[in-house]
Design a protein around this motif. Structure first.
Motif, short mmCIF file in Angstrom:
data_model
loop_
_atom_site.label_atom_id
_atom_site.label_comp_id
_atom_site.label_asym_id
_atom_site.label_seq_id
_atom_site.Cartn_x
_atom_site.Cartn_y
_atom_site.Cartn_z
N TYR A 240 0.81 -1.21 0.00
CA TYR A 240 0.00 0.00 0.00
C TYR A 240 0.85 1.27 0.00
O TYR A 240 0.40 2.32 -0.45
CB TYR A 240 -0.94 0.00 1.20
N SER A 241 2.09 1.18 0.49
CA SER A 241 2.96 2.36 0.50
C SER A 241 3.44 2.73 -0.89
O SER A 241 3.97 3.83 -1.08
CB SER A 241 4.17 2.11 1.41
N ARG A 242 3.27 1.85 -1.85
CA ARG A 242 3.67 2.18 -3.22
C ARG A 242 2.82 3.30 -3.81
O ARG A 242 3.24 3.95 -4.77
CB ARG A 242 3.57 0.94 -4.11
N ARG A 243 1.66 3.52 -3.26
CA ARG A 243 0.79 4.61 -3.71
C ARG A 243 0.91 5.82 -2.81
O ARG A 243 0.07 6.72 -2.86
CB ARG A 243 -0.66 4.13 -3.77
N GLY A 244 1.96 5.85 -1.98
CA GLY A 244 2.17 6.97 -1.09
C GLY A 244 1.70 6.66 0.32
O GLY A 244 0.93 5.73 0.55
#
Length: 371
Positions: A240-244
């Motif tokens: 989920y951190s790949r989208r910020g």
């Protein structure tokens, strides 16, 4: 893993590494303690213990530890340690040659300045350093005598001279062969592969923390990230951190992605490293202090972290002297240079990881806003 032949050795290697960890001893202790609980039945002992570990959150911790091990480069168990650090032989030779130059320069500086490579601090100096541990940036020692160990030009020349002996550059001589000074053939991804690997960074996709004003589902994303933190799932946090990351959850998400925890044994280990810094005065410490003073203290973004950079750089640096100095020194370094001081923790040595280390080791978590 491309085929099933590598599956069993890889699993066995991960199990072997986890068996020597503190998590393994904690799981054993929890499993033994739960045997006295009334819901644990003898006829279904194995299933009941698993259910207890799952309900108490220990199964999730084990999953995070396994996921972290899977992110590390997989190799054969008998691979030498130096090959794990650098698999290319010509790179290792270049590193060894460069290390000798740096050590020679460091030894020459020690002789010229009359400063020992390592010494035990007097009791007064230990007390002063312990008192100003959290405000080392206010100290202004005279570091004008200490020169850089190497010049950037020398390091660039070493990089330019690197050549792979197994690569014949005459076979694919094109115009591109003369691009750049460093001619080292490395396997890198092309543009389509990069687009596929980092598809979340596509301009058509919004990024939390950057495109918040245009993100319609901002509240949904915030709730989703918050649920990931509550579940303590490292794999989900990384995905989920790949989208910020929402600004208020960055510290928790980054620590969860790295599986970096703030356990009592971690705090104790940090205190041991801190005690080693206070007790022993190293020439390398002056070089680190000067480097941080000339860079971070004059930077608009990093000057607020100057004290934390001193603390983490002093306690997490690797040893700069090889074992040969233990034999050639008139005063054995094993007595004044404890190995505990240089045992790297899991948070690494780059500035980003130093900040995370500051966050996870600080009980009050005052650094959370920087994420």
């Amino acid at each position: 893993m491309e085929d099933g032949t590598d599956l069993s050795p890889s699993i066995a290697q991960i199990v072997q590494r986890l068996r020597g960890s503190h998590l393994h001893s904690q799981l054993e202790r929890q499993a033994k303690d739960c045997l006295h609980r009334p819901e644990i039945k003898l006829e279904s002992l194995k299933e009941d213990v698993r259910a207890f570990l799952k309900a108490s959150g220990w199964e999730k911790r084990l999953q995070n530890a396994v996921y972290r091990e899977l992110q590390l480069p997989q190799c054969h168990p008998t691979t030498p340690a130096e090959h794990l650090k650098e698999p290319l032989a010509y790179m290792r030779r270049a590193q060894a040659s460069w290390e000798k130059r740096v050590l020679k320069s460091l030894n020459s500086m020690s002789t010229e300045l009359g400063v020992p490579l390592a010494r035990m601090r007097p009791a007064g100096e230990q007390k002063d350093l312990a008192n100003k541990w959290n405000e080392m940036g206010t100290d202004e020692p005279d570091l004008s005598r200490f020169r850089p160990v190497y010049a950037p030009k020398d390091f660039l020349e070493v990089l330019i001279s690197l050549r792979n002996p197994n690569h014949d550059s005459s076979e694919d001589m094109t115009v591109k062969s003369h691009w750049g000074l460093i001619q080292v053939p490395l396997n890198v991804r092309d543009i389509p592969q990069l687009r596929q690997a980092y598809s979340e960074l596509n301009l058509n996709n919004g990024q939390l923390g950057i495109d918040d004003h245009a993100c319609v589902a901002l509240h949904t994303c915030m709730c989703l990230h918050a649920s990931v933190v509550v579940e303590q799932d490292s794999a989900a946090a990384q995905q989920y951190s790949r989208r910020g990351c929402p600004t208020g959850l960055r510290s928790d998400l980054w620590a969860l992605t790295l599986n970096s925890t703030n356990q009592p044994q971690d705090v104790m280990h940090y205190e041991q490293l801190k005690a080693g810094v206070i007790q022993h005065d190293l020439l390398v410490d002056y070089l680190i202090y000067k480097d941080v003073k000339l860079t971070a203290s004059n930077d608009d973004y990093y000057f607020v972290f100057e004290d934390f950079l001193y603390q983490q750089s002093f306690t997490t640096k690797p040893p700069l002297l090889p074992p040969m100095f233990y034999q050639i020194s008139a005063r054995p370094f094993s007595k004044i240079w404890p190995a505990e001081r240089f045992r790297l923790n899991d948070t690494g040595c780059t500035i980003a990881f130093i900040f995370i280390c500051c966050l996870t080791l600080s009980p009050n978590k005052e650094m959370a806003w920087c994420y």
